[in-house]
Write a protein that holds these residues in place. Structure first.
Motif: not given
Length: 130
Positions: A55-81
């Motif tokens: 993955i090549r990304t400008d994202s600062e966090n892992l979530r952004g990098a993985l979402e950029q590649k449409n690799l993850i799905v999840g549920e929003e919670g009090p601590y994030g995805l």
């Protein structure tokens, strides 16, 4: 009654302690790494199949990098995805499964939102039981 010299020394010591505390807060917090970076994300599926995603990304966090590649799905919670699916495979909550994330084989202590990434890092995910 304290002498003038003692008051000055106490003031200087207090000022140095405040500066040290501020510097500790700045340097000890998890920093975001701006700019383009390349990471690897390795998924071990429940059938044993291993897939590595560069993955090549400008994202600062892992979530952004993985979402950029449409690799993850999840549920929003009090601590994030809370990641429930990776690379098309869902963890089965009825089987007490969840996706475990590691970095170079060491379990992460943060979620994907709070995991700051840097160039050259390697992350892994696999289904585990809770």
């Amino acid at each position: 009654m304290a002498s003038k010299k003692t008051k000055i020394i106490s003031g200087v010591v207090l000022a140095l302690l405040v500066v040290a505390a501020v510097l500790a807060l700045i340097f000890l917090r998890p920093d975001a790494n701006p700019g383009s970076k390349a990471i690897e994300f390795q998924v071990t599926h429940s059938d044993g199949r291993v897939v590595v995603f560069p993955i090549r990304t400008d994202s600062e966090n892992l979530r952004g990098a993985l979402e950029q590649k449409n690799l993850i799905v999840g549920e929003e919670g009090p601590y994030g995805l809370f990641v429930t699916e990776i690379d098309g495979e869902a963890a089965d909550d009825s089987q007490r499964q969840w996706w475990c994330f590691t970095k170079d084989g060491e379990m992460l202590n943060t979620g994907v939102d709070d995991t700051m990434i840097a160039d050259g890092e390697h992350y892994e995910a696999f289904i585990d039981l809770y």
